[in-house]
Design an enzyme around this catalytic site. Structure first.
Site, short mmCIF file in Angstrom:
data_model
loop_
_atom_site.label_atom_id
_atom_site.label_comp_id
_atom_site.label_asym_id
_atom_site.label_seq_id
_atom_site.Cartn_x
_atom_site.Cartn_y
_atom_site.Cartn_z
N TYR A 96 8.53 123.76 -40.46
CA TYR A 96 8.97 124.63 -41.56
C TYR A 96 10.48 124.70 -41.60
O TYR A 96 11.17 124.41 -40.61
CB TYR A 96 8.38 126.05 -41.40
CG TYR A 96 8.94 126.82 -40.23
CD1 TYR A 96 10.03 127.68 -40.38
CD2 TYR A 96 8.38 126.70 -38.96
CE1 TYR A 96 10.54 128.40 -39.31
CE2 TYR A 96 8.88 127.41 -37.88
CZ TYR A 96 9.96 128.26 -38.06
OH TYR A 96 10.47 128.96 -36.99
N CYS A 97 11.01 125.06 -42.78
CA CYS A 97 12.43 125.41 -42.92
C CYS A 97 12.49 126.72 -43.71
O CYS A 97 11.56 127.53 -43.62
CB CYS A 97 13.25 124.29 -43.54
SG CYS A 97 12.76 123.80 -45.21
N TRP A 98 13.53 126.94 -44.46
CA TRP A 98 13.68 128.24 -45.14
C TRP A 98 12.58 128.47 -46.17
O TRP A 98 11.90 129.48 -46.17
CB TRP A 98 15.06 128.33 -45.77
CG TRP A 98 15.26 129.54 -46.65
CD1 TRP A 98 15.52 129.55 -47.98
CD2 TRP A 98 15.18 130.92 -46.26
NE1 TRP A 98 15.63 130.84 -48.45
CE2 TRP A 98 15.43 131.70 -47.41
CE3 TRP A 98 14.94 131.57 -45.04
CZ2 TRP A 98 15.43 133.09 -47.39
CZ3 TRP A 98 14.94 132.96 -45.02
CH2 TRP A 98 15.19 133.69 -46.19
N SER A 104 12.69 120.65 -44.04
CA SER A 104 11.43 120.40 -43.32
C SER A 104 10.68 119.23 -43.95
O SER A 104 10.00 118.47 -43.24
CB SER A 104 10.55 121.65 -43.33
OG SER A 104 10.28 122.06 -44.65
N TYR A 125 9.72 129.52 -43.93
CA TYR A 125 9.94 130.76 -43.17
C TYR A 125 9.89 131.98 -44.09
O TYR A 125 9.35 133.04 -43.72
CB TYR A 125 11.29 130.72 -42.45
CG TYR A 125 11.69 132.07 -41.91
CD1 TYR A 125 11.20 132.53 -40.70
CD2 TYR A 125 12.54 132.91 -42.65
CE1 TYR A 125 11.53 133.79 -40.22
CE2 TYR A 125 12.87 134.17 -42.18
CZ TYR A 125 12.37 134.61 -40.97
OH TYR A 125 12.68 135.87 -40.51
#
Length: 357
Positions: A96-98, A104, A125
């Site tokens: 995952y990323c933001w 991601s 996230y």
């Protein structure tokens, strides 16, 4: 192998199914908060993210994307070299990323192209954080608590640890907050978590607890150092049955001296923390205490802190905030030592077992 997507509301039930949870955000984003057990493989590091953001604003998106792709490819290659080359084909990461987008996605695409079964969190996230905030109240209120109450230095934390060692369910908010919840509560060398990560730590602890068994927790104010206990959890604690922990004043003084030994060993650190009390205790009192510390009479200050600062108003405050404190179960500790804590823990567990039988 194609990348699959996992809705954020399904993440908690699926976390244990993955071999790794990879956070592709920057070091600073990861430090502020991350999923339980996550490791940080930044697709762009702190400085690079600022650089790309500046290009977006000052030049254009196309130039920023070109530069971002070059940096991301370099960083992902480094992560693969460092962490992936020895992994088996059945390794399954959650990434995952933001917001589940470029950072991601780039990492997941390359890992998937290698042949790994990669899963991305839909919405990243941000979506997962929303799920934490949404479910934390329900998790807090589905459990029933036994709140350890008692004045500073009475051994609540030691008793909580003894209960854990005896097999009871415990929620150690001070450990999660990296703070002992008093003016001397800072733990030298340990930073407190951010509020977001404190929420995550509590969420992760609560979700693993059995709602059919009691959860022992210390009475706390709304803030533990610089972080705030979630309102739903605090409300549930304040409505719960209490245990009134008692210990003699000489034992409390010695316990506090042991727990705060670093301040007795480092007088300047002790003096610095005492100065924080000037708004509440006044210059005259604090200056006297500081003089005692300088004269090598730190134990005298510990005693004064208990009698003059911590104890006044404690019972009234607890009675006001913890509605069942007036009917608390008494738990008088013989002394501050391990055997006494162990016996008290066993007695409390036996009492609860008898009540619930």
């Amino acid at each position: 192998m194609p990348v699959t997507f996992l809705p954020a509301d399904q993440v908690p039930a699926r976390l244990s199914q993955f071999d790794a949870i990879i956070d592709a955000r920057t070091e600073d984003e990861f430090s502020e908060d991350h999923l339980p057990g996550a490791i940080n493989w930044p697709t762009l590091d702190n400085a690079q993210r600022i650089e790309i953001g500046t290009l977006y604003k000052q030049v254009n998106a196309f130039e920023a994307k070109k530069r971002g792709a070059a940096l991301s490819a370099r960083n992902i290659a480094a992560h693969i070299e460092a962490h992936v080359l020895d992994l088996p084909k059945h390794w399954k990461p959650l990434v995952y990323c933001w917001r589940g987008g470029n950072r991601s996605g780039a990492l997941a695409t390359i890992l998937g192209a290698i042949g790994f079964q990669v899963t991305l969190i839909e919405g990243g996230y941000k979506a997962w954080r929303q799920q934490v905030l949404l479910t934390l109240p329900e998790l807090s209120q589905r459990l029933h608590y036994r709140v350890l109450c008692g004045p500073t230095g009475c051994g609540k934390t030691r008793l909580l640890h003894a209960l854990y060692q005896a097999g009871a369910q415990t929620l150690d908010l001070e450990a999660l907050a990296s703070h002992r919840s008093s003016v001397l509560g800072m733990i030298p060398g340990q930073d407190q978590p951010s509020q977001k990560h404190f929420d995550t730590l509590i969420w992760n602890a609560l979700r693993q607890m059995d709602p059919t068994r009691p959860v022992y927790v210390e009475s706390e104010s709304k803030k533990v150092g610089n972080v705030r206990v979630p309102d739903a959890l605090m409300d549930a604690m304040r409505q719960s049955p209490c245990v009134a922990v008692g210990l003699s004043l000489p034992e409390r003084e010695q316990l506090l001296a042991e727990d705060y030994a670093v301040f007795l060993q480092q007088p300047e650190l002790f003096i610095d923390r005492l100065r924080a009390l000037i708004p509440r205790r006044g210059h005259e009192t604090i200056n006297q205490w500081i003089e005692w510390v300088k004269d090598g009479q730190s134990l005298k200050v510990v005693s004064a802190l208990l009698i003059e600062h911590y104890d006044p108003g404690y019972a009234e405050s607890t009675q006001r905030n913890f509605v069942q404190f007036g009917h608390a179960t008494a738990c008088a500790l013989a002394n501050r030592h391990t055997d006494s804590m162990r016996l008290a823990a066993q007695h409390l567990i036996a009492q609860d077992s008898a009540v619930n039988a």
